[in-house]
Enzyme design. Structure first.
Site, mmCIF file in Angstrom:
data_model
loop_
_atom_site.group_PDB
_atom_site.id
_atom_site.type_symbol
_atom_site.label_atom_id
_atom_site.label_comp_id
_atom_site.label_asym_id
_atom_site.label_seq_id
_atom_site.Cartn_x
_atom_site.Cartn_y
_atom_site.Cartn_z
ATOM 1 N N LYS A 1 70.593 100.061 34.205
ATOM 2 C CA LYS A 1 70.899 99.122 35.291
ATOM 3 C C LYS A 1 69.605 98.495 35.793
ATOM 4 O O LYS A 1 68.580 99.178 35.886
ATOM 5 C CB LYS A 1 71.614 99.881 36.422
ATOM 6 C CG LYS A 1 72.166 98.986 37.531
ATOM 7 C CD LYS A 1 72.963 99.819 38.536
ATOM 8 C CE LYS A 1 73.585 98.978 39.646
ATOM 9 N NZ LYS A 1 74.387 99.794 40.588
ATOM 10 N N SER B 1 78.920 98.126 41.508
ATOM 11 C CA SER B 1 77.915 97.147 41.145
ATOM 12 C C SER B 1 77.318 97.376 39.752
ATOM 13 O O SER B 1 76.653 96.485 39.238
ATOM 14 C CB SER B 1 76.789 97.152 42.182
ATOM 15 O OG SER B 1 76.147 98.425 42.208
ATOM 16 N N SER C 1 79.599 102.745 42.802
ATOM 17 C CA SER C 1 79.170 101.757 41.813
ATOM 18 C C SER C 1 79.043 102.236 40.378
ATOM 19 O O SER C 1 78.833 101.427 39.482
ATOM 20 C CB SER C 1 77.841 101.137 42.235
ATOM 21 O OG SER C 1 78.088 100.162 43.203
HETATM 22 N N1 GLN Z 1 80.745 98.546 46.538
HETATM 23 C C1 GLN Z 1 79.958 99.323 47.449
HETATM 24 C C2 GLN Z 1 79.043 98.403 48.211
HETATM 25 O O1 GLN Z 1 79.115 97.227 48.012
HETATM 26 C C3 GLN Z 1 79.198 100.378 46.717
HETATM 27 C C4 GLN Z 1 78.040 99.859 45.997
HETATM 28 C C5 GLN Z 1 77.249 100.893 45.265
HETATM 29 O O2 GLN Z 1 77.708 102.011 45.045
HETATM 30 N N2 GLN Z 1 76.020 100.517 44.926
HETATM 31 O O3 GLN Z 1 78.251 98.825 49.015
#
Ligand code: GLN
Length: 482
Positions: free
Chosen positions: A77, A152, A176
């Site tokens: 990532k 994400s 994410s």
């Molecule tokens: N979707 C969640 C957010 O927008 C979690 C994101 C993540 O785990 N990085 O904060």
């Protein structure tokens, strides 16, 4: 995207390399070629933001043939610092930024013989659930190109699901790793807070962030986790006993004798009936494997999303203050003062969702409101953690829930409704708030789209989680299709 190879798993790949049956760079070359082929397509996945070039591939030469991951191509990532490839976090403000050091997890992969072939697309700084908040354009779901891969870590999930790499690293602050794994039909593990080093992981919300692994099988996701886990002198939040023992696919204990809790709060009438049916089926399989399934209660579950959307933005607003146009990446010059330079750089370099989080975060931390919002959210976090302690304290080994309330949604569908996007994580954020490990694996399909089931356990229970998940996976078949 038509190219969908039947890649061997990590064990077979690395064995071929160690045996000298193939060149150590063969699998990496194949990965890169597949990614390029996808890029040339009309509707490309766009899972990667950067990939090794020919010169870099040649430089791998006839590299070493040793290590548990010898010659295995891995995708990372783009919020994990790597030498040799940019680290942008999906943000304009870090466009082209190259780190002068490498994340501990990346170094550990290389030491095990892995080849880092590229960096994957993501929602800017990890803020999102669809990868549509990347400043460099969205990633598509390989199962349906008109749908999102989740986020994400959507680039990592799509890369694995499409067979471009056997495994990838992501990060999980509120879901994410698990939510995109669920939407793309792969396995994702979010470890116990403190098991894996965050050194070199660009901070979003430091008390929630953990690096996680994605792969097509539970075994491969577990192998990657074993390689990256363990104490790191560079991250004081890693635990001394953080290293993970090998969990083998041949563990005969499987799910036998485990008590699996099913929280009523996660199976309300509002849950999509077809997702519920698949969960019921998976629980039936666990029973068939010798587990006892028992109803449990997590009374504060409904406050997890509100608490998360105060705590995560609060920490993010502080962590992201470092992107000031002076120290990293983008700098908008020709400004009359330093303050103007900061303002213009941040206005131009950060996307709308990131700005929304910074505004939220600074608001809930501001004098006068701090106690009403941040203080209360912290107390709610304590209650959520206590709910889990209570359940696990009564002889329950693991908890089972859906990973996501829906299958992959259409590109654009939730972009104009941030709250709807935030609700993608209703089942995942609690694990981050409590610091406990959680794993998502495919449990079937609805309308041709994958559905994930989530297993959660007490801190440091990954071996048990993985053992149960392996048993369930072999009962359901890879992809959950049986
Ligand atoms: N979707 C969640 C957010 O927008 C979690 C994101 C993540 O785990 N990085 O904060």
């Amino acid at each position: 995207m038509t190219w969908r190879p039947r890649l061997p798993g990590i064990a077979e790949m690395s064995q071929e390399v160690r045996d000298g049956a193939v060149s150590p760079s063969l699998f990496a070359r194949r990965s890169v070629e597949a990614i390029r082929q996808d890029d040339r397509g009309e509707l490309s996945l766009h899972a990667f933001l950067s990939v090794l070039d020919d010169r870099e591939l040649d430089a791998l030469g006839d590299g070493p043939r040793v290590g548990r991951l010898a010659g295995v191509p891995i995708a990372i990532k783009d919020n994990l610092a790597t030498l040799g490839l940019p680290t942008t976090c999906g943000s304009r403000i870090l466009e082209g930024y190259r780190s002068g050091y490498e994340a501990t997890v990346v170094r550990r992969l290389r030491e095990a013989g892995a080849i880092i072939i590229g960096k994957t697309n993501m929602d800017e700084f990890g803020m999102g659930s669809s990868t549509e908040h990347s400043a460099f354009g969205p990633t598509r779901n390989p199962r349906d190109l008109n749908r999102v891969p989740g986020g994400s870590s959507g680039g990592s999930a799509a890369a694995v699901a499409a067979g471009l790499v056997p495994a990838a690293l992501g990060s999980d602050t509120g879901g994410s790793v698990r939510q995109p794994a669920s939407l793309c039909g792969v396995v994702g593990i979010k470890p116990t807070y403190g098991r894996v080093s965050r050194y070199g992981l660009v901070a979003f919300a430091s008390s929630l962030d953990q690096v996680g692994t994605l792969a097509r099988t539970v075994e491969d996701a577990a192998v990657l986790l074993e390689v990256i886990s363990g104490w790191d002198p560079r991250d004081s939040t890693t635990a001394e006993h953080g290293a993970m023992d090998a969990v083998t696919a041949g563990d005969v204990r499987g799910a036998s004798g485990l008590v699996v809790g099913v929280p009523s709060e996660h199976f309300r009438d509002t849950l999509d009936a077809s997702i519920r049916d698949l969960c019921v089926r998976a629980l039936g399989r666990l029973e068939g494997l010798g587990a006892e399934v028992r109803p449990v209660s997590l009374p504060h579950a409904e406050y997890a999303i509100p608490a998360y959307y105060i705590i995560a933005p609060a920490e993010a607003s502080s962590n992201l203050a470092r992107y000031d146009g002076v120290r990293y990446g983008l700098r908008v010059v020709d400004e009359p003062s330093v303050r103007a330079l900061h303002e213009t750089t941040r206005s131009e370099g950060l996307g709308a969702e990131v700005k929304r989080r910074i505004l939220l975060g600074t608001y809930v931390l501001s004098a006068g409101y701090h106690e009403a919002y941040y203080g209360r959210a912290q107390r709610v976090r304590g209650l959520i953690r206590r709910d889990f302690d209570t359940v696990f304290g009564t002889g329950v080994d693991l908890i089972f829930t859906p990973t996501s309330p829906t299958t992959a949604f259409r590109l654009g569908e939730r972009l104009r409704d941030p709250v709807k996007m935030y609700l993608s994580d209703v089942f995942t954020v609690s694990a981050n708030l409590a610091g406990i490990p959680a794993l998502s694996l495919p449990i079937g399909e609805v309308g041709g789209l994958p559905v994930g089931g989530q297993l959660l356990g007490p801190r440091w229970s990954e071996p048990k989680l993985i053992r149960a998940a392996m048993a369930l996976e072999s009962s359901l078949g890879s992809g959950g299709a049986r």
